[in-house]
Motif scaffolding. Sequence first.
Motif, PDB file in Angstrom:
ATOM      1  N   ASP A 168      15.920   4.941   1.544  1.00 35.97           N
ATOM      2  CA  ASP A 168      15.185   6.288   0.828  1.00 35.97           C
ATOM      3  C   ASP A 168      16.247   7.334   1.393  1.00 35.97           C
ATOM      4  O   ASP A 168      16.253   7.702   2.522  1.00 35.97           O
ATOM      5  CB  ASP A 168      13.758   6.268   1.609  1.00 35.97           C
ATOM      6  N   LEU A 170       2.880  11.105  -7.202  1.00 37.76           N
ATOM      7  CA  LEU A 170       3.833  11.092  -6.214  1.00 37.76           C
ATOM      8  C   LEU A 170       4.124  12.583  -5.935  1.00 37.76           C
ATOM      9  O   LEU A 170       5.650  12.749  -5.712  1.00 37.76           O
ATOM     10  CB  LEU A 170       5.070  10.015  -6.296  1.00 37.76           C
ATOM     11  N   GLU A 210       6.409  13.135  -2.423  1.00 42.04           N
ATOM     12  CA  GLU A 210       7.772  12.408  -2.577  1.00 42.04           C
ATOM     13  C   GLU A 210       8.682  12.984  -3.717  1.00 42.04           C
ATOM     14  O   GLU A 210       9.938  12.885  -3.575  1.00 42.04           O
ATOM     15  CB  GLU A 210       7.537  10.903  -2.852  1.00 42.04           C
ATOM     16  N   THR A 221      15.579  10.502   1.385  1.00 37.04           N
ATOM     17  CA  THR A 221      14.808  11.415   2.017  1.00 37.04           C
ATOM     18  C   THR A 221      14.972  11.063   3.578  1.00 37.04           C
ATOM     19  O   THR A 221      14.569  12.130   4.444  1.00 37.04           O
ATOM     20  CB  THR A 221      13.569  11.706   1.529  1.00 37.04           C
ATOM     21  N   LYS A 235      10.258  16.073  -1.751  1.00 37.86           N
ATOM     22  CA  LYS A 235      11.074  15.471  -0.702  1.00 37.86           C
ATOM     23  C   LYS A 235      12.466  15.031  -1.512  1.00 37.86           C
ATOM     24  O   LYS A 235      13.538  15.475  -0.852  1.00 37.86           O
ATOM     25  CB  LYS A 235      10.466  14.715   0.199  1.00 37.86           C
TER      26      LYS A 235
END
Length: 328
Positions: free
Chosen positions: A71, A100, A103, A73, A106
């Motif tokens: 991920d 999302l 998400e 992020t 981000k």
Amino acid sequence: MTSISPSVDGPAVTGGRVVVTGGAGFLGSHLCTELLARGAEVVCLDSFLTGSPANVAHLMDHRSFRVLRCDVTDFVHVPGPVDLVLHFASPASPVDYLQLPIETLKVGSIGTGHALGLAREKEARFVLASTSEVYGDPLVHPQREDYWGNVNPVGPRGVYDEAKRYGEALTTAYRSTHGVDAAIVRIFNTYGPRMRPYDGRAIPTFIRQALAGEPVTVAGDGSQTRSVCYVDDLVRGILALADSGHPGPMNIGNPEELSVLQIARDVVDATASGVPIVHIERPVDDPRVRRPDTALAQAVLGWSPKVAWREGLTRTIEWFARELSVPA
């Protein structure tokens, strides 16, 4: 930097090590496939939030391919040298980014920062996958790269639009402040194999409905327009931009404009399904027009799309028919 041929049509990457974030997504997986075919070593990073291991299953035995569940992020670490970072991690369909929203924001902000940090650390070329959505519901048509857009930051599509606009600003800041060799590609509507049948975008939705013998649902009266680019052409353009050293922003997309209703009719014809077309409510902030001005890509890269709409549609329908196990 990656050894990249100056020819748009020849092998664009002849060596080096490439990191593709979101590499198991629709576009990312096609990039991974083409990069390997051109002789690169590829590291695919994906959280599998919207990407799928099935998209890169055919690459798993390739000696120059590695996939890491990651991920972007959270943190990005890739041991060893890296010559090129292609940052394609992000939910991209309305169904995904509406479900999302946090998400999406981000990955466009924190994730882009981490990917840029990787490129800075490795002294690598960086390409940000931006989008035609940065133009919003445009007041200028066709859209040129110097158009600033008409975006509603608090509308339902704002989470995606503003994430990409922030990503562009951050990429520009890393280039001007840290000297990162960074570029921005603005991707217009793209279609082809490996699209998800329920991702909410028009072409896979129309194909899925037609192959299932269901009515094809067109938002509004269908007069809104889109330009649709076959995925092979898009990948060619992206890798040519990576090759060029040009910073962008650069539009990559098909300048041929079709109405959404025409796309639906073409899908019904190409599937020989004979299903009716029905009209449903049009989404909030759905753009009225969308067509790239690709003069910059043509001048700098010598790039233009080669796959005609009907040809690409036939290939895509055949792939969906196999995946959905129905006659083409």
